[in-house]
Design a protein around this motif. Sequence first.
Motif, PDB file in Angstrom:
ATOM      1  N   ASP A 130       0.827  -1.213   0.000  1.00  0.00           N
ATOM      2  CA  ASP A 130       0.000   0.000   0.000  1.00  0.00           C
ATOM      3  C   ASP A 130       0.862   1.264   0.000  1.00  0.00           C
ATOM      4  OD1 ASP A 130      -2.153  -1.728   0.053  1.00  0.00           O
ATOM      5  OD2 ASP A 130      -2.664  -1.313   2.153  1.00  0.00           O
ATOM      6  N   ALA A 131       1.985   1.236   0.732  1.00  0.00           N
ATOM      7  CA  ALA A 131       2.891   2.394   0.763  1.00  0.00           C
ATOM      8  C   ALA A 131       3.528   2.627  -0.600  1.00  0.00           C
ATOM      9  CB  ALA A 131       3.974   2.195   1.825  1.00  0.00           C
ATOM     10  N   GLU A 132       3.867   1.558  -1.293  1.00  0.00           N
ATOM     11  CA  GLU A 132       4.474   1.697  -2.615  1.00  0.00           C
ATOM     12  C   GLU A 132       3.464   2.213  -3.637  1.00  0.00           C
ATOM     13  OE1 GLU A 132       7.812   1.482  -3.336  1.00  0.00           O
ATOM     14  OE2 GLU A 132       7.770   1.503  -1.160  1.00  0.00           O
ATOM     15  N   ALA A 154       6.159   6.410   6.669  1.00  0.00           N
ATOM     16  CA  ALA A 154       5.680   5.798   7.907  1.00  0.00           C
ATOM     17  C   ALA A 154       6.279   4.420   8.152  1.00  0.00           C
ATOM     18  CB  ALA A 154       4.155   5.716   7.893  1.00  0.00           C
ATOM     19  N   ILE A 155       6.676   3.711   7.094  1.00  0.00           N
ATOM     20  CA  ILE A 155       7.217   2.363   7.287  1.00  0.00           C
ATOM     21  C   ILE A 155       8.741   2.312   7.149  1.00  0.00           C
ATOM     22  CG2 ILE A 155       5.073   1.231   6.579  1.00  0.00           C
ATOM     23  CD1 ILE A 155       6.583   0.558   3.899  1.00  0.00           C
ATOM     24  N   TRP A 156       9.367   3.467   6.970  1.00  0.00           N
ATOM     25  CA  TRP A 156      10.828   3.522   6.880  1.00  0.00           C
ATOM     26  C   TRP A 156      11.428   3.920   8.215  1.00  0.00           C
ATOM     27  CZ3 TRP A 156      14.947   3.151   3.320  1.00  0.00           C
ATOM     28  CH2 TRP A 156      14.597   2.477   2.149  1.00  0.00           C
ATOM     29  N   SER A 157      12.551   3.331   8.528  1.00  0.00           N
ATOM     30  CA  SER A 157      13.259   3.659   9.757  1.00  0.00           C
ATOM     31  C   SER A 157      13.846   5.061   9.668  1.00  0.00           C
ATOM     32  CB  SER A 157      14.393   2.658   9.995  1.00  0.00           C
ATOM     33  OG  SER A 157      15.077   2.971  11.180  1.00  0.00           O
ATOM     34  N   GLU A 207      11.335  -2.469  14.862  1.00  0.00           N
ATOM     35  CA  GLU A 207      11.566  -1.370  15.786  1.00  0.00           C
ATOM     36  C   GLU A 207      10.286  -1.152  16.584  1.00  0.00           C
ATOM     37  OE1 GLU A 207      12.792   1.987  13.401  1.00  0.00           O
ATOM     38  OE2 GLU A 207      14.646   0.995  12.779  1.00  0.00           O
ATOM     39  N   ASN A 208      10.374  -1.302  17.888  1.00  0.00           N
ATOM     40  CA  ASN A 208       9.195  -1.153  18.761  1.00  0.00           C
ATOM     41  C   ASN A 208       8.036  -2.029  18.293  1.00  0.00           C
ATOM     42  OD1 ASN A 208      10.517   0.797  20.411  1.00  0.00           O
ATOM     43  ND2 ASN A 208      10.098   2.323  18.836  1.00  0.00           N
ATOM     44  N   GLY A 209       8.359  -3.242  17.857  1.00  0.00           N
ATOM     45  CA  GLY A 209       7.348  -4.211  17.465  1.00  0.00           C
ATOM     46  C   GLY A 209       6.818  -4.082  16.053  1.00  0.00           C
ATOM     47  N   ALA A 210       7.321  -3.106  15.266  1.00  0.00           N
ATOM     48  CA  ALA A 210       6.827  -2.902  13.900  1.00  0.00           C
ATOM     49  C   ALA A 210       7.978  -3.020  12.909  1.00  0.00           C
ATOM     50  CB  ALA A 210       6.180  -1.529  13.776  1.00  0.00           C
ATOM     51  N   TRP A 211       7.700  -3.575  11.740  1.00  0.00           N
ATOM     52  CA  TRP A 211       8.712  -3.675  10.696  1.00  0.00           C
ATOM     53  C   TRP A 211       8.976  -2.309  10.088  1.00  0.00           C
ATOM     54  CZ3 TRP A 211      11.818  -7.503  10.735  1.00  0.00           C
ATOM     55  CH2 TRP A 211      11.386  -8.761  11.147  1.00  0.00           C
ATOM     56  N   ARG A 212      10.244  -2.002   9.875  1.00  0.00           N
ATOM     57  CA  ARG A 212      10.679  -0.762   9.229  1.00  0.00           C
ATOM     58  C   ARG A 212      11.728  -1.109   8.185  1.00  0.00           C
ATOM     59  NH1 ARG A 212       6.547   0.792  10.789  1.00  0.00           N
ATOM     60  NH2 ARG A 212       6.174   2.029  12.655  1.00  0.00           N
ATOM     61  N   VAL A 213      11.615  -0.499   7.012  1.00  0.00           N
ATOM     62  CA  VAL A 213      12.622  -0.663   5.964  1.00  0.00           C
ATOM     63  C   VAL A 213      13.817   0.207   6.343  1.00  0.00           C
ATOM     64  CG1 VAL A 213      13.096  -0.496   3.483  1.00  0.00           C
ATOM     65  CG2 VAL A 213      10.737  -0.851   4.274  1.00  0.00           C
TER      66      VAL A 213
END
Length: 131
Positions: free
Chosen positions: A17-19, A32-35, A116-122
């Motif tokens: 969805d982000a892409e 939002a999904i990137w570190s 990171e904090n329980g969530a996946w980050r690219v």
Amino acid sequence: MSERADFLQWVESELRDAEIAVHNGDAGPRRAIWSTAEPVTVFGAWKTGTTAAEADAVFGLLEQNFSDCTSYVHEVVSADVSGDLAYTVGYEHTSASWNGEPRTYTLRVTQLYRRENGAWRVFHRHGDELS
């Protein structure tokens, strides 16, 4: 469900969805999904960034130039999870407009993720155009 299956479900939903959003001119969901915790690297098909700030600048350029995504498929060839790290290798098949001109292309893409904090980050992306 296995850890790998959970991760792939995230890839096939939130990441996809982000892409699609960035290819429609909205980099917010991608951001939002990137570190933002270093190291962060983008070796993109068009631009490179070697810090979180530089990656964010690349995303800004993408959202200014992309629009009208009519198709996006992330064909995962290989993926795995080991603890708080994961990867995907595959092809991104995209049809979208770049500066108002319709384009269809395929990128070979490798991405690295950390929890990171329980969530996946690219935190790393390398993409180049399939010739």
